[in-house]
Design a protein around this motif. Structure first.
Motif, PDB file in Angstrom:
ATOM      1  N   SER A 135       0.826  -1.213   0.000  1.00  0.00           N
ATOM      2  CA  SER A 135       0.000   0.000   0.000  1.00  0.00           C
ATOM      3  C   SER A 135       0.857   1.257   0.000  1.00  0.00           C
ATOM      4  O   SER A 135       0.497   2.266  -0.622  1.00  0.00           O
ATOM      5  CB  SER A 135      -0.957   0.009   1.192  1.00  0.00           C
ATOM      6  OG  SER A 135      -0.245   0.080   2.410  1.00  0.00           O
ATOM      7  N   THR A 136       1.991   1.205   0.668  1.00  0.00           N
ATOM      8  CA  THR A 136       2.898   2.346   0.669  1.00  0.00           C
ATOM      9  C   THR A 136       3.422   2.602  -0.744  1.00  0.00           C
ATOM     10  O   THR A 136       3.446   3.748  -1.222  1.00  0.00           O
ATOM     11  CB  THR A 136       4.071   2.110   1.634  1.00  0.00           C
ATOM     12  OG1 THR A 136       3.562   1.958   2.961  1.00  0.00           O
ATOM     13  CG2 THR A 136       5.043   3.275   1.602  1.00  0.00           C
ATOM     14  N   ALA A 137       3.818   1.526  -1.414  1.00  0.00           N
ATOM     15  CA  ALA A 137       4.300   1.669  -2.792  1.00  0.00           C
ATOM     16  C   ALA A 137       3.181   2.144  -3.717  1.00  0.00           C
ATOM     17  O   ALA A 137       3.385   3.018  -4.569  1.00  0.00           O
ATOM     18  CB  ALA A 137       4.864   0.335  -3.285  1.00  0.00           C
ATOM     19  N   ALA A 138       1.989   1.593  -3.548  1.00  0.00           N
ATOM     20  CA  ALA A 138       0.858   1.980  -4.394  1.00  0.00           C
ATOM     21  C   ALA A 138       0.482   3.441  -4.173  1.00  0.00           C
ATOM     22  O   ALA A 138       0.104   4.145  -5.120  1.00  0.00           O
ATOM     23  CB  ALA A 138      -0.334   1.072  -4.107  1.00  0.00           C
ATOM     24  N   SER A 139       0.592   3.908  -2.939  1.00  0.00           N
ATOM     25  CA  SER A 139       0.292   5.303  -2.637  1.00  0.00           C
ATOM     26  C   SER A 139       1.291   6.229  -3.320  1.00  0.00           C
ATOM     27  O   SER A 139       0.916   7.267  -3.889  1.00  0.00           O
ATOM     28  CB  SER A 139       0.315   5.523  -1.125  1.00  0.00           C
ATOM     29  OG  SER A 139       0.117   6.876  -0.803  1.00  0.00           O
ATOM     30  N   GLN A 140       2.551   5.856  -3.294  1.00  0.00           N
ATOM     31  CA  GLN A 140       3.574   6.660  -3.955  1.00  0.00           C
ATOM     32  C   GLN A 140       3.340   6.707  -5.462  1.00  0.00           C
ATOM     33  O   GLN A 140       3.453   7.766  -6.095  1.00  0.00           O
ATOM     34  CB  GLN A 140       4.957   6.073  -3.657  1.00  0.00           C
ATOM     35  CG  GLN A 140       5.366   6.192  -2.196  1.00  0.00           C
ATOM     36  CD  GLN A 140       6.609   5.380  -1.861  1.00  0.00           C
ATOM     37  OE1 GLN A 140       7.074   4.556  -2.662  1.00  0.00           O
ATOM     38  NE2 GLN A 140       7.154   5.585  -0.681  1.00  0.00           N
ATOM     39  N   LEU A 141       2.973   5.567  -6.024  1.00  0.00           N
ATOM     40  CA  LEU A 141       2.700   5.512  -7.459  1.00  0.00           C
ATOM     41  C   LEU A 141       1.445   6.317  -7.797  1.00  0.00           C
ATOM     42  O   LEU A 141       1.407   7.027  -8.805  1.00  0.00           O
ATOM     43  CB  LEU A 141       2.533   4.067  -7.904  1.00  0.00           C
ATOM     44  CG  LEU A 141       2.320   3.843  -9.407  1.00  0.00           C
ATOM     45  CD1 LEU A 141       3.554   4.281 -10.195  1.00  0.00           C
ATOM     46  CD2 LEU A 141       2.005   2.378  -9.688  1.00  0.00           C
ATOM     47  N   SER A 142       0.430   6.235  -6.949  1.00  0.00           N
ATOM     48  CA  SER A 142      -0.807   6.982  -7.178  1.00  0.00           C
ATOM     49  C   SER A 142      -0.539   8.477  -7.220  1.00  0.00           C
ATOM     50  O   SER A 142      -1.108   9.195  -8.053  1.00  0.00           O
ATOM     51  CB  SER A 142      -1.822   6.674  -6.075  1.00  0.00           C
ATOM     52  OG  SER A 142      -2.215   5.328  -6.104  1.00  0.00           O
ATOM     53  N   SER A 143       0.314   8.950  -6.333  1.00  0.00           N
ATOM     54  CA  SER A 143       0.640  10.380  -6.303  1.00  0.00           C
ATOM     55  C   SER A 143       1.259  10.820  -7.629  1.00  0.00           C
ATOM     56  O   SER A 143       0.973  11.920  -8.128  1.00  0.00           O
ATOM     57  CB  SER A 143       1.599  10.687  -5.150  1.00  0.00           C
ATOM     58  OG  SER A 143       0.968  10.489  -3.904  1.00  0.00           O
ATOM     59  N   ARG A 144       2.048   9.963  -8.208  1.00  0.00           N
ATOM     60  CA  ARG A 144       2.668  10.297  -9.495  1.00  0.00           C
ATOM     61  C   ARG A 144       1.630  10.277 -10.626  1.00  0.00           C
ATOM     62  O   ARG A 144       1.609  11.163 -11.480  1.00  0.00           O
ATOM     63  CB  ARG A 144       3.817   9.332  -9.798  1.00  0.00           C
ATOM     64  CG  ARG A 144       4.970   9.475  -8.816  1.00  0.00           C
ATOM     65  CD  ARG A 144       6.184   8.656  -9.211  1.00  0.00           C
ATOM     66  NE  ARG A 144       7.292   8.899  -8.273  1.00  0.00           N
ATOM     67  CZ  ARG A 144       8.530   8.508  -8.482  1.00  0.00           C
ATOM     68  NH1 ARG A 144       8.852   7.832  -9.579  1.00  0.00           N
ATOM     69  NH2 ARG A 144       9.472   8.769  -7.588  1.00  0.00           N
ATOM     70  N   LEU A 145       0.770   9.283 -10.597  1.00  0.00           N
ATOM     71  CA  LEU A 145      -0.273   9.212 -11.629  1.00  0.00           C
ATOM     72  C   LEU A 145      -1.223  10.405 -11.535  1.00  0.00           C
ATOM     73  O   LEU A 145      -1.688  10.916 -12.562  1.00  0.00           O
ATOM     74  CB  LEU A 145      -1.061   7.909 -11.485  1.00  0.00           C
ATOM     75  CG  LEU A 145      -0.357   6.645 -11.982  1.00  0.00           C
ATOM     76  CD1 LEU A 145      -1.098   5.415 -11.505  1.00  0.00           C
ATOM     77  CD2 LEU A 145      -0.253   6.652 -13.505  1.00  0.00           C
ATOM     78  N   LEU A 146      -1.495  10.852 -10.313  1.00  0.00           N
ATOM     79  CA  LEU A 146      -2.394  11.991 -10.140  1.00  0.00           C
ATOM     80  C   LEU A 146      -1.834  13.256 -10.788  1.00  0.00           C
ATOM     81  O   LEU A 146      -2.596  14.125 -11.218  1.00  0.00           O
ATOM     82  CB  LEU A 146      -2.654  12.226  -8.650  1.00  0.00           C
ATOM     83  CG  LEU A 146      -3.562  11.203  -7.966  1.00  0.00           C
ATOM     84  CD1 LEU A 146      -3.585  11.429  -6.452  1.00  0.00           C
ATOM     85  CD2 LEU A 146      -4.975  11.266  -8.530  1.00  0.00           C
ATOM     86  N   LYS A 147      -0.517  13.358 -10.863  1.00  0.00           N
ATOM     87  CA  LYS A 147       0.085  14.514 -11.534  1.00  0.00           C
ATOM     88  C   LYS A 147      -0.274  14.519 -13.026  1.00  0.00           C
ATOM     89  O   LYS A 147      -0.691  15.548 -13.576  1.00  0.00           O
ATOM     90  CB  LYS A 147       1.607  14.495 -11.357  1.00  0.00           C
ATOM     91  CG  LYS A 147       2.092  14.760  -9.939  1.00  0.00           C
ATOM     92  CD  LYS A 147       3.607  14.724  -9.874  1.00  0.00           C
ATOM     93  CE  LYS A 147       4.104  14.910  -8.440  1.00  0.00           C
ATOM     94  NZ  LYS A 147       3.841  16.275  -7.931  1.00  0.00           N
ATOM     95  N   SER A 148      -0.125  13.383 -13.668  1.00  0.00           N
ATOM     96  CA  SER A 148      -0.461  13.305 -15.095  1.00  0.00           C
ATOM     97  C   SER A 148      -1.956  13.486 -15.316  1.00  0.00           C
ATOM     98  O   SER A 148      -2.380  14.133 -16.287  1.00  0.00           O
ATOM     99  CB  SER A 148      -0.006  11.957 -15.680  1.00  0.00           C
ATOM    100  OG  SER A 148       1.397  11.916 -15.824  1.00  0.00           O
ATOM    101  N   ILE A 149      -2.776  12.927 -14.429  1.00  0.00           N
ATOM    102  CA  ILE A 149      -4.228  13.067 -14.578  1.00  0.00           C
ATOM    103  C   ILE A 149      -4.644  14.518 -14.361  1.00  0.00           C
ATOM    104  O   ILE A 149      -5.577  15.013 -15.008  1.00  0.00           O
ATOM    105  CB  ILE A 149      -4.956  12.117 -13.610  1.00  0.00           C
ATOM    106  CG1 ILE A 149      -4.629  10.667 -13.953  1.00  0.00           C
ATOM    107  CG2 ILE A 149      -6.468  12.331 -13.682  1.00  0.00           C
ATOM    108  CD1 ILE A 149      -5.147   9.650 -12.947  1.00  0.00           C
ATOM    109  N   SER A 150      -3.947  15.228 -13.486  1.00  0.00           N
ATOM    110  CA  SER A 150      -4.227  16.655 -13.292  1.00  0.00           C
ATOM    111  C   SER A 150      -4.041  17.415 -14.600  1.00  0.00           C
ATOM    112  O   SER A 150      -4.847  18.283 -14.957  1.00  0.00           O
ATOM    113  CB  SER A 150      -3.293  17.244 -12.218  1.00  0.00           C
ATOM    114  OG  SER A 150      -3.574  16.712 -10.948  1.00  0.00           O
ATOM    115  N   ILE A 151      -2.994  17.079 -15.312  1.00  0.00           N
ATOM    116  CA  ILE A 151      -2.732  17.723 -16.600  1.00  0.00           C
ATOM    117  C   ILE A 151      -3.839  17.399 -17.596  1.00  0.00           C
ATOM    118  O   ILE A 151      -4.278  18.250 -18.378  1.00  0.00           O
ATOM    119  CB  ILE A 151      -1.356  17.281 -17.137  1.00  0.00           C
ATOM    120  CG1 ILE A 151      -0.247  17.775 -16.203  1.00  0.00           C
ATOM    121  CG2 ILE A 151      -1.127  17.814 -18.549  1.00  0.00           C
ATOM    122  CD1 ILE A 151       1.105  17.183 -16.474  1.00  0.00           C
TER     123      ILE A 151
END
Length: 202
Positions: A135-151
């Motif tokens: 879950s820690t790894a998935a949370s870190q990855l989610s934060s990165r994906l959210l950056k691209s989705i924000s764009i």
């Protein structure tokens, strides 16, 4: 596009220490196409190691194979963490509105990975380590994906990450209220007798 596409996210994977803004922007174009045309996507080269995934799966299966009294000792309650036994939830219904009689699955829901988080530490100590690590790894990855989705949404790079701040921070100092939950799901086999009933699903 008529099928779910696989998006290679190697540029922003957890194996990359600090992806550039350009990496997020380039990836946003692919993500936007997937979400606008299908609504889903597969991810490849995400950077979460296979060992982490395997350990989480192994620990989860070990827990789900435990005796019911062990699982009931960590049943999900008002804290929204713990075991959800088979039959407790019924989400599915068909196009005619017929609600399932039984959904053959059980889950372990987790939103607090701190030392105060509810886990079957006495009977299945592997579950805490397996689920908190993935879950820690998935949370870190989610934060990165959210950056691209924000764009994709025409917003600043950090827009969605700010909205979703506090993922898995419950029980920690400075925690921010957040309902993000990791759910480990077990689908046991369905007997031939149950399989013949249209209201029994998995």
């Amino acid at each position: 596009m008529t099928s779910i596409s696989t998006v290679d996210i190697a540029k922003i994977s957890l194996e990359i220490q600090s992806p550039s803004d350009k990496d997020y922007i380039d990836l946003a174009k692919e993500i936007k196409e997937c979400f606008e045309n299908i609504g889903f996507m597969y991810l490849s080269n995400h950077g979460i190691s296979q060992d982490i995934i395997d350990n989480a799966m192994k620990a989860s299966l070990q827990f789900f194979r435990s005796k019911d009294e062990i699982k009931k000792s960590v049943a999900k309650g008002s804290e929204y963490q713990g075991w959800v036994e088979q039959g407790r939830e019924k989400f599915d219904q068909d196009e005619n509105g017929v609600i399932a009689e039984l959904e053959v699955r059980e889950t372990y829901d987790m939103k607090n990975i701190s030392s105060a988080g509810i886990f079957p530490d006495k009977d299945c100590p592997e579950l805490r380590e397996g689920l908190t690590t993935i879950s820690t790894a998935a949370s870190q990855l989610s934060s990165r994906l959210l950056k691209s989705i924000s764009i994709c949404l025409g917003r600043d790079l950090d827009f969605l990450e700010g909205v979703h701040r506090g993922m898995l921070s419950e029980g920690k100092e400075g925690a921010v209220g957040n309902a993000t939950t990791l759910r480990s799901i077990h689908y046991p086999p369905i007997s031939d007798e149950l399989a013949g009933k249209p209201t029994i699903i998995r």
